[in-house]
Enzyme design. Structure first.
Site, PDB file in Angstrom:
ATOM      1  N   GLY A 162      13.298-131.394  -8.292  1.00  0.00           N
ATOM      2  CA  GLY A 162      14.023-132.201  -7.277  1.00  0.00           C
ATOM      3  C   GLY A 162      15.231-133.005  -8.097  1.00  0.00           C
ATOM      4  O   GLY A 162      15.153-133.387  -9.051  1.00  0.00           O
ATOM      5  N   CYS A 163      16.390-133.258  -7.186  1.00  0.00           N
ATOM      6  CA  CYS A 163      17.354-133.843  -7.729  1.00  0.00           C
ATOM      7  C   CYS A 163      16.894-135.432  -8.235  1.00  0.00           C
ATOM      8  O   CYS A 163      17.210-135.694  -9.280  1.00  0.00           O
ATOM      9  CB  CYS A 163      18.456-133.982  -6.702  1.00  0.00           C
ATOM     10  SG  CYS A 163      18.002-134.715  -4.981  1.00  0.00           S
TER      11      CYS A 163
END
Lengths: 360, 360, 360, 360
Positions: free
Chosen positions: C166-167
């Protein structure tokens, strides 16, 4: 219903005192959208108004605070279904509905209710025009809520029905009206108007997503296909007494509010351009010709009902260039609606409206 | 100096292999500004280039990383003073200097150095024009770095001097060139071009502050007073073989990069507009006429050297409307500079350049 | 399938020559979204890749040019339906699908295909964690595409399956990993990460409209409820060998791309903070500790795969504060995906990736 | 000087009528900056105020309309030099001057003038603190203009001197005060506050240019070095009766106005968090705890004096998380100044102030 005090010389808050015990009861249909929200924002600072029913379509049943969290004093209001019943019993009803919905609602409201339509339904005078551009039967036309046009104010006094102008027609017409009225310009004008995104409403469209809009510019409705085109033409032609052609292109820019219109046309008539504009708007409370060295910005009119404009002549080409800025939601929609209500009811025209922008 | 391989059919990275042991040594004067930074960004992905001296004025002595933190591979480079000595010994020198500074520097660089001027000094062919618009003596004109204009590419092959076009003239000229060349439009065109703020450079001016720019639109250089006006007129008039008048208005919008130009003129000639534009740009690697249902956005060309454009006809008025989008720093400045360098040196024209934008 | 050349010292475009006749054939499922679009943007400049099938859900049948106008070289590609058939026959398949869709697709692709999942499905190692946070059965976990974590690179070499992080976990984990690894900080860290809007995808939600986003800041997933929380905890706890608690709050800001994370924790261990970070990332091509006087900005990493970070100690409180910036779509999603592909296939790790941002 | 009517139950515009013939004469020093401009914007809708002298430093002699084009009713005012002479003869003087300039001016104004300092000079009670953080001799401290703090209102009644709080301390202190007062949280809190750019003033700095700010996020004053840190600590420690440590990090985001603060601390005490916050602010006109499903946005408080906040508990960590939004120029500066003036003079506290934001 309030006692008409006319346009007295009372400045500041003097009229607030007079109005304080006579309030107009107002309903807003379409209170969850941008136009409806802006009408409410303005009404909240209007001294002579009591806010009654707030209605919506799909959002009926919701707390207003969830949909319009900036309207804190109304946060606990619950939206009713838009219907003749919920809207009945008000002195004024603002309609902030999708195009095509106003006529049916208005018909049920009775002739004594002041109905102010923020939508397009009653703007065009020509039925054929309406049918060409909107593809449905014409609902008729109502007095047009742009008092600064020649004779515009007269048509609104005492009226029970108001068609609020489109945002682009407002800024374009005010930018060009003095020039047209004085026969200063040729019959073909070019308007390129850059707008913030709220003009498109709270519509769930991919091209209106923040990720798409920020950092981007785009044109739409190019080639004379935007529905505000016939409305601009109608306004300018009415002033000229002949057909004025308008090449109109709207451009979407990354800001929530504001329209900056660049309007240009060849000069064919005589007259001092600056003087003509100064005279035209000298007594207007909301239309301001800026000093000669200053150009309009939309930030300066954010949340205000003011129009800031500047005129110049491209001497090499003998072309007039007018640049004008408005807040599309205020003077471009809800401010014009409240201003028109004030005139219709005989209230001070500026009640609830401001010429002070929120900047930076 | 590289071996000229011409515009071979080598696709992808094939030419990278050929070029790999012959690199052009390049210096950039004005490396701390936006134009200089963009030249460097592009050169960093150019397979045939070695980046030599980086110079600046007031910022000489600083690490580039502090001024251009996005150019990570060059972060530890220290800026030298802009002078003939620091710029000597390079095959190519890019000048990204304030207007009026290029001629003196170029004179010291010798006739064999390829000098690419991103500033205005050598754009205008007419000395009187230059003096009127810039108020200083004319430094002469150089081959104009817009290869997509009729015969534009020929003038750049083998040249040692390039005048990189202004950003507004680039987008306006490419938007209108096919129509002018085919006698399609009348002699008076209107261009309203909306631009991001980087076009104004890294200048410390109040009106360029983020607080002023965000949420605001403003026009400037209105009434034919912007210095790019004579450059657009020069380009279009050269194509037409007669004077083409241009009413040009630039508008500042809240985004860092991108120009969207709306260009319109009455149609006076015959011909299928779409076919004319399709033919004009069919073989251009960077100019793309979009499919009929699609309009340009600046986001789609961010950081790319592409021009995206669309044409239509306002049938009510018989007016041509062309909308075109570029990144003002890439195709509008640094991309054109690199593209021109490639042509001048006989490198593949697209080396170091991309048609892929960074979106959203 | 390409010949593995390892991480040779070949700089610039040398490896491009070697790779030129052996290309990896790649498909992208979910090509109409932001993650899929960014994968394609990067692959378009990857020297060893041939872009094969592009698929979509609701957008199947559309021209890519209409949905991703910035990917000009692929504009005429038509999106196929996402299915095992359309994705078959590729060396690598990128999945940029909504959460919960990857496992089924991957199962049909066969064990020899390299499958790179940009979604969340295979990130969490603990099935109970997955079920708590995502409310569906756990699909299992795959090697995690964050090579800069301790031993992170080893797990990716030769793998046929990659779970792209995930970012927020990417930027938070890289910001804190060296401190955790050296026992520098206490077990409870606070991360507040401000993000652009593209992290939310192309979802049609009112709160993502440009009119809502511009000029506004908002927090969401507050109180430890954002789904990236367990992923950050998982990463840091794995390094520490014990549970590290994370108070994580994401904030939405008006920009399309970029995350800036502020990460802070009490210092409990010994050691020179700066030296620890310098050593940790000295040989990383994409993670850059900035010089001491300089703080990260997201603009500097726009479109780049770089992480820019800075560390300091609040001496009054003996707290570590790390600030790190990434582009959520590049290093935060698609860049990590391509980087992982490169490692998995034995290609140069930086192929198709850049540390140069597009600024301003 | 007005007649004190106290905090009567008069709602709407009733008090406007009472005040109408007794106006407070007000001067604003520093009228060309953002804080001074916002003070004027608010005063323009204050029913009991007459705007007297407007002064500036370098901008003295200019028309206000050129510098603050949004303040249309004052456009023709000319700025005087900031001096004791020009500021004399007013009931109230607002000082919106650079730090370090207020004490000297205030000394010349006489003890009967109400002096409201929007700068930092008189905020810190501890001289050593002041000297450490501002590096100059302490000018003393004045009653602190944050009436919503425990006993905050009492200190302002009848005062002739007000130190307007910093913007970050305002939002952080209001977010945490109830928790601190009830012994709910541990002594170490973490605040990460994201701000629009107007907090930095109209300073001509490269990093504040629109081109740099838009599309970017950056942290500054990291590691406890921002000058608002001791002010937050002072406020919270005063409530707690012991030292409360604050890890404070400000982040700059691309919007002109607004601060969103995320404030978190371990829970150590007992009590229902929501009830504590509800009770704390139940009677405050400007501080609004949102309903449980709703999180604050800065857009909702744009131009308003409201604070919108929400509280939650991260149950996994037993941490309190409070998110609060203000407009840094309104409640964060000028609104607090006007609110404090109202209290000091015995005017209705909300006069000239609104809880209605300008959105979208």
């Amino acid at each position: 219903m309030p006692f008409t005090i006319g346009e007295t010389a009372l400045s500041g808050f003097a009229w607030a005192c007079i109005l304080i015990h006579m309030t107009v009861r107002v309903a807003v249909a379409g209170a969850s959208g941008y136009a409806g929200g802006e009408v409410l924002r303005l009404l909240l600072s209007h001294p002579g108004v009591e806010i009654g029913a707030l209605t919506a379509g799909g959002n009926a049943g919701a707390r207003l605070g969830q949909l319009q969290p900036h309207l804190l004093p109304l946060a606990d209001r619950v939206l009713a279904e838009t219907s003749a019943e919920t809207l009945a019993g008000h002195d004024v009803v603002f309609l902030a509905l999708p195009h095509g919905h106003s006529a049916a609602v208005a018909a049920q409201l009775g002739p004594d209710t002041v109905v102010i339509d923020c939508g397009a339904d009653h703007r065009l005078t020509d039925a054929a025009d309406w049918e060409r551009w909107y593809g449905s039967p014409h609902a008729g036309h109502w007095p047009y809520g742009l008092p600064e046009l020649p004779n515009g104010r007269e048509k609104l006094k005492g009226t029970k029905r108001v068609a609020v102008p489109g945002c682009y027609p407002t800024v374009s017409s005010l930018a060009l009206a003095p020039a047209v009225e004085h026969g200063l310009i040729a019959d073909e004008v070019v308007v390129v108007a850059v707008s913030g995104t709220s003009g498109a409403g709270k519509s769930l469209k991919t091209n209106l997503l923040g990720s798409e809009v920020m950092g981007s510019l785009s044109a739409y409705g190019v080639g004379g296909t935007h529905r505000h085109t016939p409305e601009i033409i109608q306004n300018l032609s009415a002033i000229a007494g002949r057909r004025i052609n308008v090449s109109f292109t709207p451009v979407l820019a990354p800001l929530p509010r504001g329209i900056l219109a660049t309007c240009t046309a060849p000069i064919v008539g005589e007259g001092n351009v600056r003087e003509i504009y100064e005279r035209a708007y000298a007594n207007e409370p909301f239309v301001h010709l800026l000093p000669q060295d200053q150009w309009p910005t939309t930030a300066a009119v954010l949340g205000s009902n003011a129009v800031q404009l500047q005129v110049t002549v491209d001497e090499d080409l003998r072309r007039l260039v007018v640049v004008a800025a408005i807040d599309n939601l205020t003077k471009g929609t809800a401010g014009a609606a409240v201003q028109s209500m004030n005139i219709a009811l005989g209230l001070p025209e500026t009640a609830g409206l401001s010429t002070v922008g929120v900047a930076p």
